[in-house]
Design a protein around this motif. Structure first.
Motif, PDB file in Angstrom:
ATOM      1  N   GLU A  50       0.792  -1.100  -0.012  1.00 18.71           N
ATOM      2  CA  GLU A  50      -0.056  -0.008  -0.141  1.00 18.71           C
ATOM      3  C   GLU A  50       0.781   1.158   0.039  1.00 18.71           C
ATOM      4  O   GLU A  50       1.939   1.255   0.472  1.00 18.71           O
ATOM      5  CB  GLU A  50      -0.893   0.069   1.353  1.00 18.71           C
ATOM      6  CG  GLU A  50      -1.793   1.215   1.436  1.00 18.71           C
ATOM      7  CD  GLU A  50      -2.865   1.116   2.244  1.00 18.71           C
ATOM      8  OE1 GLU A  50      -3.553   2.152   2.662  1.00 18.71           O
ATOM      9  OE2 GLU A  50      -3.028   0.033   2.960  1.00 18.71           O
ATOM     10  N   SER A  51       0.371   2.278  -0.436  1.00 18.74           N
ATOM     11  CA  SER A  51       1.133   3.541  -0.586  1.00 18.74           C
ATOM     12  C   SER A  51       1.384   4.035   0.884  1.00 18.74           C
ATOM     13  O   SER A  51       0.418   3.876   1.820  1.00 18.74           O
ATOM     14  CB  SER A  51       0.375   4.387  -1.309  1.00 18.74           C
ATOM     15  OG  SER A  51       0.925   6.049  -1.192  1.00 18.74           O
ATOM     16  N   GLY A  57      -1.402   0.777   9.012  1.00 18.80           N
ATOM     17  CA  GLY A  57      -1.289  -0.207   9.796  1.00 18.80           C
ATOM     18  C   GLY A  57      -2.137  -1.284   9.611  1.00 18.80           C
ATOM     19  O   GLY A  57      -1.933  -2.603   9.881  1.00 18.80           O
ATOM     20  N   GLU A  58      -3.160  -1.148   8.666  1.00 16.34           N
ATOM     21  CA  GLU A  58      -4.134  -2.128   8.398  1.00 16.34           C
ATOM     22  C   GLU A  58      -3.666  -3.202   7.831  1.00 16.34           C
ATOM     23  O   GLU A  58      -2.825  -3.083   6.668  1.00 16.34           O
ATOM     24  CB  GLU A  58      -5.433  -1.556   7.760  1.00 16.34           C
ATOM     25  CG  GLU A  58      -6.618  -2.621   7.480  1.00 16.34           C
ATOM     26  CD  GLU A  58      -7.611  -1.969   6.885  1.00 16.34           C
ATOM     27  OE1 GLU A  58      -8.790  -2.649   6.617  1.00 16.34           O
ATOM     28  OE2 GLU A  58      -7.581  -0.857   6.669  1.00 16.34           O
ATOM     29  N   GLY A  59      -3.645  -4.566   8.153  1.00 16.87           N
ATOM     30  CA  GLY A  59      -2.958  -5.565   7.274  1.00 16.87           C
ATOM     31  C   GLY A  59      -2.061  -6.313   8.186  1.00 16.87           C
ATOM     32  O   GLY A  59      -1.305  -7.114   7.738  1.00 16.87           O
ATOM     33  N   GLN A 291       5.072  -2.474   2.749  1.00 18.18           N
ATOM     34  CA  GLN A 291       4.329  -4.125   2.983  1.00 18.18           C
ATOM     35  C   GLN A 291       3.656  -4.012   4.079  1.00 18.18           C
ATOM     36  O   GLN A 291       3.976  -4.009   5.025  1.00 18.18           O
ATOM     37  CB  GLN A 291       5.634  -4.831   3.098  1.00 18.18           C
ATOM     38  CG  GLN A 291       5.312  -6.587   2.882  1.00 18.18           C
ATOM     39  CD  GLN A 291       6.390  -7.556   2.866  1.00 18.18           C
ATOM     40  OE1 GLN A 291       7.731  -6.916   2.651  1.00 18.18           O
ATOM     41  NE2 GLN A 291       6.408  -8.706   3.221  1.00 18.18           N
ATOM     42  N   LYS A 292       2.364  -4.369   3.707  1.00 22.69           N
ATOM     43  CA  LYS A 292       1.268  -4.141   4.620  1.00 22.69           C
ATOM     44  C   LYS A 292       1.089  -5.244   6.060  1.00 22.69           C
ATOM     45  O   LYS A 292       0.999  -4.655   7.036  1.00 22.69           O
ATOM     46  CB  LYS A 292       0.025  -4.574   4.181  1.00 22.69           C
ATOM     47  CG  LYS A 292      -0.309  -3.307   2.863  1.00 22.69           C
ATOM     48  CD  LYS A 292      -1.483  -3.750   1.996  1.00 22.69           C
ATOM     49  CE  LYS A 292      -2.752  -3.464   2.691  1.00 22.69           C
ATOM     50  NZ  LYS A 292      -3.964  -4.071   1.870  1.00 22.69           N
ATOM     51  N   GLY A 295       4.592  -3.924   7.846  1.00 24.85           N
ATOM     52  CA  GLY A 295       4.418  -2.658   8.337  1.00 24.85           C
ATOM     53  C   GLY A 295       6.003  -2.074   7.973  1.00 24.85           C
ATOM     54  O   GLY A 295       6.549  -0.957   8.427  1.00 24.85           O
ATOM     55  N   THR A 296       6.608  -2.510   6.768  1.00 26.75           N
ATOM     56  CA  THR A 296       7.940  -2.080   6.477  1.00 26.75           C
ATOM     57  C   THR A 296       8.126  -1.516   4.943  1.00 26.75           C
ATOM     58  O   THR A 296       7.479  -2.140   4.112  1.00 26.75           O
ATOM     59  CB  THR A 296       9.065  -3.200   6.572  1.00 26.75           C
ATOM     60  OG1 THR A 296      10.392  -2.687   6.178  1.00 26.75           O
ATOM     61  CG2 THR A 296       8.849  -4.399   5.809  1.00 26.75           C
ATOM     62  N   GLY A 297       8.910  -0.511   4.820  1.00 23.89           N
ATOM     63  CA  GLY A 297       9.150  -0.027   3.358  1.00 23.89           C
ATOM     64  C   GLY A 297      10.346  -0.457   2.758  1.00 23.89           C
ATOM     65  O   GLY A 297      10.616  -0.355   1.650  1.00 23.89           O
TER      66      GLY A 297
END
Length: 315
Positions: A50-51, A57-59, A291-292, A295-297
């Motif tokens: 997700e952008s 934080g959903e997911g 990455q949903k 929570g990491t980019g």
């Protein structure tokens, strides 16, 4: 059983500490190998990515936690009370609970402090899954997590001007290079990294001898004035190896690759601006996507300075 919980959560909490640095090359200064094609980057599947502009934080999930998460939400008031009571008793801190994520032995509770020392962190509330019972008397936290968060927030508190300078430098690069940080919502819901802003988080370990007298004073007298806390700080014992500042940015445009020039500008001010907080700096620049479930980019195309930058005091 308690040790099993600790081992389990330690394993899955790596992504909380540095956002999960897997898959990024090491070397003096490197951009990760671009094994992903432009087509791969532009086609991040919506069920997994997700952008950063919309991610809250959903997911986010932890292994084996689906059933316990349901139980925790059914007993939300009990989980929240157990967490608040534990943290007040053990650390004399007041908190607001933002999110609960089930794990295989209970629920990981994400919270934010509400006192003058501000940080985000987590606690674990065990659950008897078979009897659907919240084990309120067995709440615990990862070893050192709360203590390091308190030290980091104390460091930011007594070095307020230096951190304002860091904020100013990051905001300047962000404006000129279309860089953004994570949202406040995701910080609250899946942050848990101690003293944090959308662009960075701070940790001070128990080996930080410069901070030790400040920490000890605060524990002895939580109402100690800022002036007293500043005075207690022992600059002569500062070692950058025990104070960590992790900077992490994202590209604002959805299909933009991490910008090497923007990364260089961040690296430049960290190295050259002597008014910044001292410590060990790590820098990460990601594309637009999170990455949903973790929570990491950080991904294969992220850019990092793989040798941390140490900023020390002049002796």
């Amino acid at each position: 059983m308690k040790h099993k919980w600790k081992l389990f959560v330690c394993g899955i909490s790596i992504s909380l500490l540095l956002g999960g640095c897997f898959g990024v090359d090491s070397g003096k200064k490197s951009e990760a190998k671009k094994t992903e094609t432009d087509q791969d980057i532009n086609a991040r599947p919506a069920d997994k990515f997700e952008s950063v502009l919309t991610y809250t934080g959903e997911g986010y999930d932890l292994p084996g936690g689906e059933e316990n998460e349901k139980i925790a939400k059914e007993h939300k008031d009990e989980v929240v009370k157990a967490t608040k009571d534990y943290l007040k008793k053990e650390y004399n801190i007041d908190i607001e609970v933002h999110n609960m994520v089930g794990n295989q032995d209970g629920v990981t509770v994400f919270f934010e402090t509400t006192g003058r020392l501000h940080f985000y962190s987590t606690a674990i509330v065990p659950i008897d899954t078979e009897d659907k019972k919240i084990l309120s008397d067995n709440v615990w936290t990862l070893e050192g997590r709360i203590e390091n968060s308190i030290r980091g927030s104390l460091y930011a508190y007594i070095k307020e001007d230096a951190f304002k300078e860091l904020d100013k430098e990051i905001e300047s690069v962000a404006k000129t290079h279309d860089i953004v940080g994570i949202s406040l919502e995701s910080l609250k819901n899946v942050g848990g990294n101690g003293y944090s802003t959308p662009f960075y988080h701070v940790t001070s370990t128990k080996l930080d001898m410069a901070m030790k007298p400040v920490y000890d004073l605060y524990l002895e007298n939580p109402k100690a004035s800022k002036e007293e806390l500043v005075k207690a700080y022992d600059t002569s014992k500062f070692d950058p190896n025990y104070a960590f500042i992790t900077i992490q940015g994202f590209m604002k445009k959805e299909k933009a690759e991490p910008d090497q020039d923007a990364f260089n500008k961040i690296e430049e001010f960290v190295k050259e601006n002597n008014n910044l907080p001292k410590g060990t700096y790590e820098i990460f620049l990601n594309d637009n996507y999170v990455q949903k479930n973790k929570g990491t980019g950080l991904k294969m195309n992220s850019i990092k300075y793989s040798t941390p930058i140490l900023k020390d005091y002049e002796r």
